[in-house]
Design an enzyme around this catalytic site. Structure first.
Site, PDB file in Angstrom:
ATOM      1  N   GLY A  31       0.877  -1.171   0.000  1.00 56.99           N
ATOM      2  CA  GLY A  31       0.000   0.000   0.000  1.00 56.99           C
ATOM      3  C   GLY A  31       0.909   1.214   0.000  1.00 56.99           C
ATOM      4  N   GLU A  32       0.594   2.190   0.806  1.00 55.75           N
ATOM      5  CA  GLU A  32       1.428   3.383   0.919  1.00 55.75           C
ATOM      6  C   GLU A  32       1.874   3.473   2.376  1.00 55.75           C
ATOM      7  OE1 GLU A  32       3.561   6.497   0.835  1.00 55.75           O
ATOM      8  OE2 GLU A  32       1.757   6.834   2.017  1.00 55.75           O
ATOM      9  N   SER A  33       3.179   3.357   2.616  1.00 54.08           N
ATOM     10  CA  SER A  33       3.686   3.189   3.982  1.00 54.08           C
ATOM     11  C   SER A  33       3.351   4.353   4.911  1.00 54.08           C
ATOM     12  CB  SER A  33       5.195   2.945   3.970  1.00 54.08           C
ATOM     13  OG  SER A  33       5.881   4.042   3.399  1.00 54.08           O
ATOM     14  N   CYS A  89       6.292  -5.252   0.712  1.00 51.98           N
ATOM     15  CA  CYS A  89       6.381  -3.937   0.076  1.00 51.98           C
ATOM     16  C   CYS A  89       6.264  -2.818   1.118  1.00 51.98           C
ATOM     17  CB  CYS A  89       5.366  -3.817  -1.059  1.00 51.98           C
ATOM     18  SG  CYS A  89       5.760  -2.463  -2.205  1.00 51.98           S
ATOM     19  N   ARG A  95      12.698   3.829   0.224  1.00 45.41           N
ATOM     20  CA  ARG A  95      11.354   3.778  -0.380  1.00 45.41           C
ATOM     21  C   ARG A  95      11.439   3.951  -1.889  1.00 45.41           C
ATOM     22  NH1 ARG A  95       6.927   7.004   2.725  1.00 45.41           N
ATOM     23  NH2 ARG A  95       6.306   7.075   0.568  1.00 45.41           N
ATOM     24  N   ILE A 136       6.254  -3.523  -7.455  1.00 41.78           N
ATOM     25  CA  ILE A 136       5.467  -2.338  -7.796  1.00 41.78           C
ATOM     26  C   ILE A 136       5.918  -1.201  -6.877  1.00 41.78           C
ATOM     27  CG2 ILE A 136       3.160  -1.328  -7.964  1.00 41.78           C
ATOM     28  CD1 ILE A 136       2.076  -4.245  -8.167  1.00 41.78           C
ATOM     29  N   ARG A 137       6.603  -0.198  -7.450  1.00 44.34           N
ATOM     30  CA  ARG A 137       7.134   0.909  -6.632  1.00 44.34           C
ATOM     31  C   ARG A 137       7.807   0.348  -5.381  1.00 44.34           C
ATOM     32  NH1 ARG A 137       2.738   4.694  -4.980  1.00 44.34           N
ATOM     33  NH2 ARG A 137       4.478   5.913  -4.210  1.00 44.34           N
ATOM     34  N   HIS A 147       5.506  -8.228  -4.044  1.00 40.36           N
ATOM     35  CA  HIS A 147       4.143  -8.644  -3.697  1.00 40.36           C
ATOM     36  C   HIS A 147       3.945 -10.129  -4.011  1.00 40.36           C
ATOM     37  CE1 HIS A 147       2.301  -4.634  -3.020  1.00 40.36           C
ATOM     38  NE2 HIS A 147       3.264  -4.230  -3.840  1.00 40.36           N
ATOM     39  N   GLU A 170       1.647 -11.986  -3.019  1.00 40.02           N
ATOM     40  CA  GLU A 170       0.217 -12.296  -3.065  1.00 40.02           C
ATOM     41  C   GLU A 170      -0.395 -12.065  -4.444  1.00 40.02           C
ATOM     42  OE1 GLU A 170       0.304  -7.869  -2.370  1.00 40.02           O
ATOM     43  OE2 GLU A 170       1.567  -9.570  -1.859  1.00 40.02           O
TER      44      GLU A 170
END
Length: 192
Positions: A46-48, A78, A105, A133-134, A169, A171
């Site tokens: 997600g976004e940390s 992630c 990051r 992903i990022r 990721h 998952e």
């Protein structure tokens, strides 16, 4: 065996699906009280910064530190990796500060630089399909941290006792071997 997925943001349903493929019950964790009934916990991507703010707002920081203090396994993927790190490059305040790692990051660039690759991960029998992903990178590890895999000489999977992290990721593929590895960590932690 019940394994929670912190359901504040990120690929929660995909982690639940992966856990269930390994034969354990996956639980959406939205309330601190749910942690008491769990054998392990996944902190998804997600976004940390957002995840950290939501964890503070809903009382998860101390609760997850206590969970870890009981020796219960935690797996961060992630953004979950960033949330678990003791040090974040660029001066961002650490969130849980559980794992003796330093992270960068978005080390692999923006969304358009996302990619997939096959990774050799120590402890897995076959290469694992990894989706980046990022993704963050682990730039330094403490003495008690075992590097499980690298990509282009950069650390992307690591373990410290009952703590596991991946930059990617796991998952988002049909390969459940890293989730199976985590479930085995939980089984070992439950043994007297």
């Amino acid at each position: 065996m019940r394994v929670g997925v912190l359901a504040l943001q990120g690929a929660v349903a995909e982690h639940i699906r992966s856990l269930e493929k390994t034969g354990v019950e996956g639980v959406n964790v939205k309330h601190v009280e749910q942690l008491a009934d769990l054998d392990g916990l996944i902190i998804p991507g997600g976004e940390s910064t957002t995840i950290g703010k939501l964890m503070r707002k809903y009382g998860f920081i101390e609760a997850i530190r206590d969970f870890s203090g009981q020796g219960k396994p935690i797996f961060g993927t992630c953004a979950g990796l960033i949330v678990m790190a003791k040090e974040i490059e660029g001066g961002e305040e650490p969130h849980l500060a559980l794992m003796d790692i330093k992270v960068s990051r978005n080390a692999f660039g923006r969304q358009r630089e996302s990619f997939e690759t096959d990774l050799d991960v120590k402890g897995l029998e076959a290469p694992l399909r990894a989706v980046f992903i990022r993704a963050p990178l682990i730039t330094a590890v403490g003495d008690g941290v075992e590097v499980l895999s690298t990509y282009k000489d950069e650390i992307v999977t690591a373990r410290q006792g009952h703590l596991l992290v991946s930059s990617f990721h796991p998952e988002l593929t049909d390969d459940f071997s890293l989730h199976t590895y985590f479930v085995e960590m939980i089984k070992q932690a439950k043994q007297p």
